[in-house]
Write a protein that holds these residues in place. Structure first.
Motif, PDB file in Angstrom:
ATOM      1  N   ARG A  86       0.693  -1.393   0.078  1.00  0.00           N
ATOM      2  CA  ARG A  86      -0.064   0.059  -0.124  1.00  0.00           C
ATOM      3  C   ARG A  86       0.874   1.328  -0.017  1.00  0.00           C
ATOM      4  O   ARG A  86       0.278   2.335   0.489  1.00  0.00           O
ATOM      5  CB  ARG A  86      -0.990  -0.048   1.368  1.00  0.00           C
ATOM      6  CG  ARG A  86      -1.541  -1.350   1.396  1.00  0.00           C
ATOM      7  CD  ARG A  86      -3.003  -1.105   2.323  1.00  0.00           C
ATOM      8  NE  ARG A  86      -3.887  -0.390   2.086  1.00  0.00           N
ATOM      9  CZ  ARG A  86      -4.936  -0.922   1.286  1.00  0.00           C
ATOM     10  NH1 ARG A  86      -5.061  -2.037   1.143  1.00  0.00           N
ATOM     11  NH2 ARG A  86      -5.981   0.119   1.154  1.00  0.00           N
ATOM     12  N   ALA A  87       2.211   1.333   0.027  1.00  0.00           N
ATOM     13  CA  ALA A  87       2.751   2.359  -0.365  1.00  0.00           C
ATOM     14  C   ALA A  87       2.493   3.256  -1.247  1.00  0.00           C
ATOM     15  O   ALA A  87       2.115   2.919  -2.497  1.00  0.00           O
ATOM     16  CB  ALA A  87       4.501   2.171  -0.571  1.00  0.00           C
ATOM     17  N   VAL A  88       2.432   4.690  -1.019  1.00  0.00           N
ATOM     18  CA  VAL A  88       2.060   5.793  -1.716  1.00  0.00           C
ATOM     19  C   VAL A  88       3.144   6.842  -1.582  1.00  0.00           C
ATOM     20  O   VAL A  88       3.594   7.210  -0.451  1.00  0.00           O
ATOM     21  CB  VAL A  88       1.016   6.283  -1.398  1.00  0.00           C
ATOM     22  CG1 VAL A  88       0.593   7.731  -2.299  1.00  0.00           C
ATOM     23  CG2 VAL A  88      -0.417   5.329  -1.630  1.00  0.00           C
ATOM     24  N   GLU A  89       3.898   7.222  -2.613  1.00  0.00           N
ATOM     25  CA  GLU A  89       4.832   8.218  -2.631  1.00  0.00           C
ATOM     26  C   GLU A  89       4.551   9.295  -3.649  1.00  0.00           C
ATOM     27  O   GLU A  89       4.302   8.986  -4.802  1.00  0.00           O
ATOM     28  CB  GLU A  89       6.321   7.606  -2.992  1.00  0.00           C
ATOM     29  CG  GLU A  89       7.406   8.587  -3.211  1.00  0.00           C
ATOM     30  CD  GLU A  89       8.530   7.991  -4.046  1.00  0.00           C
ATOM     31  OE1 GLU A  89       9.559   8.927  -4.261  1.00  0.00           O
ATOM     32  OE2 GLU A  89       8.615   7.052  -4.461  1.00  0.00           O
ATOM     33  N   ILE A  90       4.613  10.489  -3.246  1.00  0.00           N
ATOM     34  CA  ILE A  90       4.273  11.690  -4.084  1.00  0.00           C
ATOM     35  C   ILE A  90       5.464  12.568  -4.317  1.00  0.00           C
ATOM     36  O   ILE A  90       6.344  12.829  -3.280  1.00  0.00           O
ATOM     37  CB  ILE A  90       3.133  12.591  -3.309  1.00  0.00           C
ATOM     38  CG1 ILE A  90       1.749  11.890  -3.036  1.00  0.00           C
ATOM     39  CG2 ILE A  90       2.928  13.758  -4.253  1.00  0.00           C
ATOM     40  CD1 ILE A  90       1.131  11.238  -4.131  1.00  0.00           C
ATOM     41  N   ARG A  91       5.781  12.632  -5.636  1.00  0.00           N
ATOM     42  CA  ARG A  91       6.980  13.559  -5.993  1.00  0.00           C
ATOM     43  C   ARG A  91       6.512  14.851  -6.532  1.00  0.00           C
ATOM     44  O   ARG A  91       6.354  14.947  -7.747  1.00  0.00           O
ATOM     45  CB  ARG A  91       7.807  12.705  -7.040  1.00  0.00           C
ATOM     46  CG  ARG A  91       8.355  11.422  -6.448  1.00  0.00           C
ATOM     47  CD  ARG A  91       9.522  10.867  -7.193  1.00  0.00           C
ATOM     48  NE  ARG A  91       9.260  10.419  -8.650  1.00  0.00           N
ATOM     49  CZ  ARG A  91       8.801   9.256  -9.364  1.00  0.00           C
ATOM     50  NH1 ARG A  91       8.978   8.210  -8.269  1.00  0.00           N
ATOM     51  NH2 ARG A  91       8.767   9.137 -10.429  1.00  0.00           N
ATOM     52  N   PRO A  92       6.278  15.854  -5.668  1.00  0.00           N
ATOM     53  CA  PRO A  92       5.398  16.997  -6.161  1.00  0.00           C
ATOM     54  C   PRO A  92       6.037  17.780  -7.154  1.00  0.00           C
ATOM     55  O   PRO A  92       5.552  18.402  -7.943  1.00  0.00           O
ATOM     56  CB  PRO A  92       5.496  17.866  -4.741  1.00  0.00           C
ATOM     57  CG  PRO A  92       6.259  17.287  -3.886  1.00  0.00           C
ATOM     58  CD  PRO A  92       6.691  15.755  -4.381  1.00  0.00           C
ATOM     59  N   ASP A  93       7.486  17.977  -7.155  1.00  0.00           N
ATOM     60  CA  ASP A  93       8.171  18.619  -8.305  1.00  0.00           C
ATOM     61  C   ASP A  93       7.838  17.879  -9.495  1.00  0.00           C
ATOM     62  O   ASP A  93       7.775  18.694 -10.507  1.00  0.00           O
ATOM     63  CB  ASP A  93       9.658  18.782  -7.959  1.00  0.00           C
ATOM     64  CG  ASP A  93      10.012  19.587  -6.670  1.00  0.00           C
ATOM     65  OD1 ASP A  93       9.041  20.381  -6.131  1.00  0.00           O
ATOM     66  OD2 ASP A  93      10.968  19.296  -6.171  1.00  0.00           O
ATOM     67  N   GLU A  94       7.775  16.718  -9.679  1.00  0.00           N
ATOM     68  CA  GLU A  94       7.519  15.879 -10.814  1.00  0.00           C
ATOM     69  C   GLU A  94       6.004  15.837 -11.279  1.00  0.00           C
ATOM     70  O   GLU A  94       5.707  15.667 -12.424  1.00  0.00           O
ATOM     71  CB  GLU A  94       8.205  14.815 -10.907  1.00  0.00           C
ATOM     72  CG  GLU A  94       9.637  14.635 -10.752  1.00  0.00           C
ATOM     73  CD  GLU A  94      10.187  13.275 -10.447  1.00  0.00           C
ATOM     74  OE1 GLU A  94       9.792  12.430 -11.386  1.00  0.00           O
ATOM     75  OE2 GLU A  94      10.783  12.827  -9.658  1.00  0.00           O
ATOM     76  N   ARG A  95       5.003  16.164 -10.204  1.00  0.00           N
ATOM     77  CA  ARG A  95       3.709  15.920 -10.274  1.00  0.00           C
ATOM     78  C   ARG A  95       3.346  14.395 -10.759  1.00  0.00           C
ATOM     79  O   ARG A  95       2.645  13.963 -11.666  1.00  0.00           O
ATOM     80  CB  ARG A  95       3.071  16.906 -11.277  1.00  0.00           C
ATOM     81  CG  ARG A  95       2.966  18.312 -11.062  1.00  0.00           C
ATOM     82  CD  ARG A  95       2.250  19.243 -12.020  1.00  0.00           C
ATOM     83  NE  ARG A  95       2.449  20.547 -11.478  1.00  0.00           N
ATOM     84  CZ  ARG A  95       2.066  21.554 -12.449  1.00  0.00           C
ATOM     85  NH1 ARG A  95       1.436  21.292 -13.722  1.00  0.00           N
ATOM     86  NH2 ARG A  95       1.979  22.863 -11.850  1.00  0.00           N
ATOM     87  N   VAL A  96       4.072  13.469  -9.977  1.00  0.00           N
ATOM     88  CA  VAL A  96       4.132  12.185 -10.281  1.00  0.00           C
ATOM     89  C   VAL A  96       3.846  11.520  -8.727  1.00  0.00           C
ATOM     90  O   VAL A  96       4.385  11.605  -7.740  1.00  0.00           O
ATOM     91  CB  VAL A  96       5.147  11.666 -10.763  1.00  0.00           C
ATOM     92  CG1 VAL A  96       5.310   9.937 -10.707  1.00  0.00           C
ATOM     93  CG2 VAL A  96       5.151  12.148 -12.244  1.00  0.00           C
ATOM     94  N   ALA A  97       3.024  10.605  -8.757  1.00  0.00           N
ATOM     95  CA  ALA A  97       2.800   9.527  -7.660  1.00  0.00           C
ATOM     96  C   ALA A  97       3.324   8.071  -7.912  1.00  0.00           C
ATOM     97  O   ALA A  97       2.922   7.607  -9.193  1.00  0.00           O
ATOM     98  CB  ALA A  97       1.142   9.501  -7.365  1.00  0.00           C
ATOM     99  N   ARG A  98       4.065   7.474  -7.058  1.00  0.00           N
ATOM    100  CA  ARG A  98       4.118   6.036  -7.166  1.00  0.00           C
ATOM    101  C   ARG A  98       3.473   5.303  -6.232  1.00  0.00           C
ATOM    102  O   ARG A  98       3.472   5.637  -5.060  1.00  0.00           O
ATOM    103  CB  ARG A  98       5.768   5.645  -7.232  1.00  0.00           C
ATOM    104  CG  ARG A  98       6.176   4.212  -7.025  1.00  0.00           C
ATOM    105  CD  ARG A  98       7.447   3.982  -6.386  1.00  0.00           C
ATOM    106  NE  ARG A  98       7.531   2.591  -6.626  1.00  0.00           N
ATOM    107  CZ  ARG A  98       7.544   1.683  -5.592  1.00  0.00           C
ATOM    108  NH1 ARG A  98       6.703   2.123  -4.472  1.00  0.00           N
ATOM    109  NH2 ARG A  98       7.691   0.538  -5.708  1.00  0.00           N
ATOM    110  N   VAL A  99       2.693   4.477  -6.676  1.00  0.00           N
ATOM    111  CA  VAL A  99       1.638   3.673  -5.647  1.00  0.00           C
ATOM    112  C   VAL A  99       2.007   2.206  -6.027  1.00  0.00           C
ATOM    113  O   VAL A  99       1.844   1.686  -6.886  1.00  0.00           O
ATOM    114  CB  VAL A  99       0.326   3.955  -5.983  1.00  0.00           C
ATOM    115  CG1 VAL A  99      -0.116   5.391  -5.644  1.00  0.00           C
ATOM    116  CG2 VAL A  99      -0.161   3.721  -7.500  1.00  0.00           C
ATOM    117  N   GLU A 100       2.058   1.331  -5.150  1.00  0.00           N
ATOM    118  CA  GLU A 100       2.099   0.216  -4.956  1.00  0.00           C
ATOM    119  C   GLU A 100       0.760  -0.401  -5.108  1.00  0.00           C
ATOM    120  O   GLU A 100      -0.299   0.036  -5.204  1.00  0.00           O
ATOM    121  CB  GLU A 100       2.491  -0.637  -3.492  1.00  0.00           C
ATOM    122  CG  GLU A 100       4.105  -0.098  -3.532  1.00  0.00           C
ATOM    123  CD  GLU A 100       4.540  -1.022  -2.410  1.00  0.00           C
ATOM    124  OE1 GLU A 100       5.778  -1.382  -2.295  1.00  0.00           O
ATOM    125  OE2 GLU A 100       3.764  -1.427  -1.246  1.00  0.00           O
ATOM    126  N   ALA A 101       0.585  -1.728  -5.743  1.00  0.00           N
ATOM    127  CA  ALA A 101      -0.588  -2.359  -6.173  1.00  0.00           C
ATOM    128  C   ALA A 101      -1.573  -2.312  -5.158  1.00  0.00           C
ATOM    129  O   ALA A 101      -2.901  -2.640  -5.811  1.00  0.00           O
ATOM    130  CB  ALA A 101      -0.241  -3.791  -6.753  1.00  0.00           C
TER     131      ALA A 101
END
Length: 447
Positions: A86-101
């Motif tokens: 359930r990990a959620v990582e927000i990279r605000p400078d890139e406007r990208v989220a990495r989310v686990e399945a």
């Protein structure tokens, strides 16, 4: 099959183990899942180990996180649950989220909102980001942003041999294309990276009247959607509320007509756009207002607990006088045993082809008809299926026979969701990437 779980961090259950029957159940209890084992994976390494074992034993795997996923026709497969991932990582400078399945849309929206960002979420906060996106992802923001699958920037996968890799448009263009809207038949996606967009204001909510006002509400709905800005999405719904204690007293047992809406903008502009609805008398409920962007999933107040349901979708070519007359005539005496009959406004970015788009393509039709029926017993399954067929039949002159991938009903062919050339390309990629059929998708099989 007995899973060798010595190298696994997650929980493994086989037929006969305590808790196995419950672990094997899907969210949609109407779909039986006859699996041989359930693995609650803790991470990509667990997924890879299970896939290698299955491939070596000539078995298949199917993957589900949480949310509304269900796989019909299973017979001895291994079910991999990713709900612990359930990990959620927000990279605000890139406007990208990495989310686990296993991460849900509610979790992603809450994390992104801290940076005044949001993503192309649907109506339910409990549905997994990954499962929803693999099937295309028809978002509240679809008219402004397009299908969610086209916001994917990278996918982390386990392939049919149990190897892990990161897939992008540059590293593997064919697989990158297929996974964006073609379902999960090609690999197990353990995480994805999704493009976000700025959003600090959201106006949304629900208006509800007695069902007797359906014709007037539909007239206002048509007037608004004829030239609505792409930032506004409206859904027209006929509903039968069950007479259950958990349903609020004013709605218990009520036949109603509703309009749900989401507007990426300020409240004053949103209310002005909706003025035709305010001329319809007899409003019983009005929840419109400014919402935190993280609360997008609260607009429809959809059920979050598992239940048995049937569904059917049809893309509408128009919502002209004849189509409206057919819909209202087919539902005029009530929609029972269905729970909802809904018309969603599409168009905008959803209708525009993209050169860099995935297998989800685009939706040229301006409206979507969606029907849902409770299905707790066989008698209601038969009655619900017949009722949905009758309503779809009444609108046959205004439908294309196509529908979004995740709106396919049980047993409907993938050919109803993809043009012939797209379907053949998907099948070629399936044969190349999974020649022994290790993967059994949550969505209809493409093979």
């Amino acid at each position: 099959m007995t899973i060798d779980d010595r190298a696994l961090r997650g929980l493994t259950l086989s037929a006969g183990d305590d808790g196995f029957e419950q672990a094997a159940l899907p969210w949609n209890r109407a779909v039986p899942q006859r699996v041989s084992a359930v693995v609650e994976a803790e991470g990509a390494a667990d997924v890879a180990a299970v896939v290698r074992q299955a491939a070596a034993s000539g078995l298949r795997v199917t993957t589900q996180p949480n949310g509304h996923g269900a796989t019909s026709g299973l017979d001895g497969e291994i079910l991999i649950r990713t709900s612990r991932m359930r990990a959620v990582e927000i990279r605000p400078d890139e406007r990208v989220a990495r989310v686990e399945a296993g991460a849900s849309w509610g979790e992603l929206l809450a994390a992104a909102a801290k940076h005044d960002l949001t993503g192309p979420a649907g109506s339910s906060p409990v549905v997994s980001v990954t499962g929803y996106t693999l099937g295309g992802g028809l978002s509240w923001y679809g008219r402004a942003r397009g299908l969610a699958a086209n916001a994917v920037r990278a996918l982390e996968i386990v392939d049919a041999e149990g190897a892990t890799s990161r897939v992008t448009a540059d590293s593997d263009p064919d697989l990158f294309w297929a996974l964006r809207g073609g379902g999960g038949d090609f690999a197990v996606v353990t995480a994805l990276e999704l493009e976000l967009f700025p959003a600090s204001r959201l106006y949304g909510g629900r208006l509800l009247w007695p069902a007797a006002r359906a014709a007037e509400v539909m007239a206002a709905f048509r007037e608004i959607t004829a030239d609505a800005p792409e930032e506004l999405s409206l859904w027209f719904t006929l509903a039968e509320f069950p007479p259950f204690p958990e349903v609020p007293e004013p709605l218990r047992g009520l036949a109603a007509v509703m309009v749900d809406l989401a507007f990426l903008g300020d409240a004053a502009t949103g209310r002005d756009l909706l003025r035709p609805l305010e001329s319809v008398p007899g409003v019983l409920l009005d929840t419109r207002g400014e919402l935190p962007v993280a609360e997008l999933g609260s607009i429809c107040a959809e059920p979050t607990e598992p239940m048995p349901v049937l569904s059917r979708g049809e893309l509408l070519t128009d919502l002209g006088d004849d189509a409206v007359a057919a819909l209202l005539a087919a539902t005029g005496e009530g929609i029972a045993p269905l729970a909802t009959v809904q018309v969603r406004h599409l168009g905008g970015a959803l209708a525009r082809p993209r050169a860099d788009g995935g297998a989800c393509g685009h939706l040229a039709e301006p409206y979507l008809l969606s029907m849902i029926a409770p299905a707790p017993v066989p008698e209601l399954v038969a009655a619900g299926t017949a009722r949905m067929g009758a309503i779809a039949g009444a609108l046959a002159a205004h439908t294309t026979g196509f529908k979004p991938f995740t709106f396919l009903g049980d047993g409907e062919p993938a050919a109803a969701a993809f043009p012939a050339a797209t379907l053949e390309r998907l099948r070629e990629i399936k044969r190349a990437r999974d020649p022994h059929g290790v993967f059994r998708s949550n969505f209809p099989v493409l093979g």
